[in-house]
Design a protein around this motif. Structure first.
Motif, PDB file in Angstrom:
ATOM      1  N   UNK A   1     -11.156 -14.593   3.002  1.00 15.56           N
ATOM      2  CA  UNK A   1     -10.076 -14.283   2.223  1.00 15.56           C
ATOM      3  C   UNK A   1      -8.736 -14.388   3.229  1.00 15.56           C
ATOM      4  N   UNK A   2      -7.551 -14.434   2.651  1.00 18.05           N
ATOM      5  CA  UNK A   2      -6.504 -14.206   3.457  1.00 18.05           C
ATOM      6  C   UNK A   2      -5.351 -13.455   2.752  1.00 18.05           C
ATOM      7  N   UNK A   3      -4.531 -12.700   3.470  1.00 18.95           N
ATOM      8  CA  UNK A   3      -3.431 -11.902   2.823  1.00 18.95           C
ATOM      9  C   UNK A   3      -2.263 -12.708   2.910  1.00 18.95           C
TER      10      UNK A   3
ATOM     11  N   UNK B   1      -9.690 -10.267   9.817  1.00 20.11           N
ATOM     12  CA  UNK B   1     -10.358  -9.430   9.096  1.00 20.11           C
ATOM     13  C   UNK B   1      -9.849  -8.075   8.945  1.00 20.11           C
ATOM     14  N   UNK B   2      -9.597  -7.302   9.915  1.00 22.51           N
ATOM     15  CA  UNK B   2      -9.038  -5.799  10.235  1.00 22.51           C
ATOM     16  C   UNK B   2      -7.561  -6.128   9.661  1.00 22.51           C
TER      17      UNK B   2
ATOM     18  N   UNK C   1      -0.410 -10.043  14.841  1.00 23.74           N
ATOM     19  CA  UNK C   1      -0.269  -8.742  14.782  1.00 23.74           C
ATOM     20  C   UNK C   1       0.906  -8.402  13.928  1.00 23.74           C
ATOM     21  N   UNK C   2       0.916  -7.337  13.609  1.00 22.09           N
ATOM     22  CA  UNK C   2       2.083  -6.614  12.648  1.00 22.09           C
ATOM     23  C   UNK C   2       2.223  -5.387  13.093  1.00 22.09           C
TER      24      UNK C   2
ATOM     25  N   UNK D   1      -2.746  -5.743   3.441  1.00 22.25           N
ATOM     26  CA  UNK D   1      -3.030  -5.915   2.189  1.00 22.25           C
ATOM     27  C   UNK D   1      -2.576  -4.404   1.552  1.00 22.25           C
ATOM     28  N   UNK D   2      -3.100  -3.533   2.184  1.00 21.56           N
ATOM     29  CA  UNK D   2      -3.045  -2.160   1.878  1.00 21.56           C
ATOM     30  C   UNK D   2      -1.465  -1.366   2.328  1.00 21.56           C
TER      31      UNK D   2
END
Length: 179
Positions: A84-86, A123-124, A167-168, A130-131
């Motif tokens: 999956x991808x956000x 993944x992390x 990184x965000x 997304x959250x």
């Protein structure tokens, strides 16, 4: 006696040949005197021995840093057989003064907004994005540029530029308080 003379002549020839070879090496490629000559000879040998272009590797950099605001809430997508991808959009603004008074307060202020498509595959980080990424949040995204193509609903081939996030950093207070 003759044997010694032959050996002496051979030794003199070998030393003379070696001297000429070293002298040629320094003349062909100017080096600082006594500056790691064995290393330089080895480098020359390796350069001439390696002819396959695929074995010669160069470093390159593909790095992007964007500081701006999120334009839409993230969406998580999954294509068959892939992770999956956000995905979310992000806006960056550029402001400047135009006119004669560019250095004073008399010029007109102009602004340009650029929109960026951000994709998160890690993944992390994908799940955190997304959250916690929300429309209007101020974030710093670090990643790399990726160019691709896709076919739209009208079967027209389009170009797409995407930032693949590594990184965000969340800069909005409400997001940092919830984490």
């Amino acid at each position: 006696m003759k044997d010694r003379k032959k050996r002496g002549v051979t030794e003199e020839l070998s030393i003379a040949t070696l001297h000429v070879s070293i002298q040629e090496l320094y003349e062909v490629r100017p080096l600082k005197m006594f500056r790691s000559a064995p290393v330089q000879i080895f480098r020359q040998f390796v350069r001439h021995q390696v002819t396959d272009a695929s074995l010669i590797l160069e470093r390159s950099i593909n790095k992007v840093q964007l500081l701006g605001r999120v334009g839409q809430d993230p969406v998580m997508r999954q294509v068959e057989g892939r992770n999956p991808v956000t995905i979310f959009s992000m806006a960056t603004n550029e402001m400047w003064r135009s006119g004669e008074g560019a250095n004073t307060d008399t010029g007109d202020i102009s602004q340009k907004t650029t929109w960026h498509r951000i994709s998160v595959f890690k993944p992390g980080l994908r799940d955190v994005a997304y959250q916690y990424v929300k429309k209007g949040s101020r974030v710093l995204v670090e990643g790399k540029l990726d160019y691709g193509e896709y076919v739209d609903k009208n079967n027209v081939r389009r170009q797409a530029t995407t930032i693949i996030a590594d990184n965000i950093v969340f800069l909005s207070d409400n997001v940092r308080d919830r984490m």
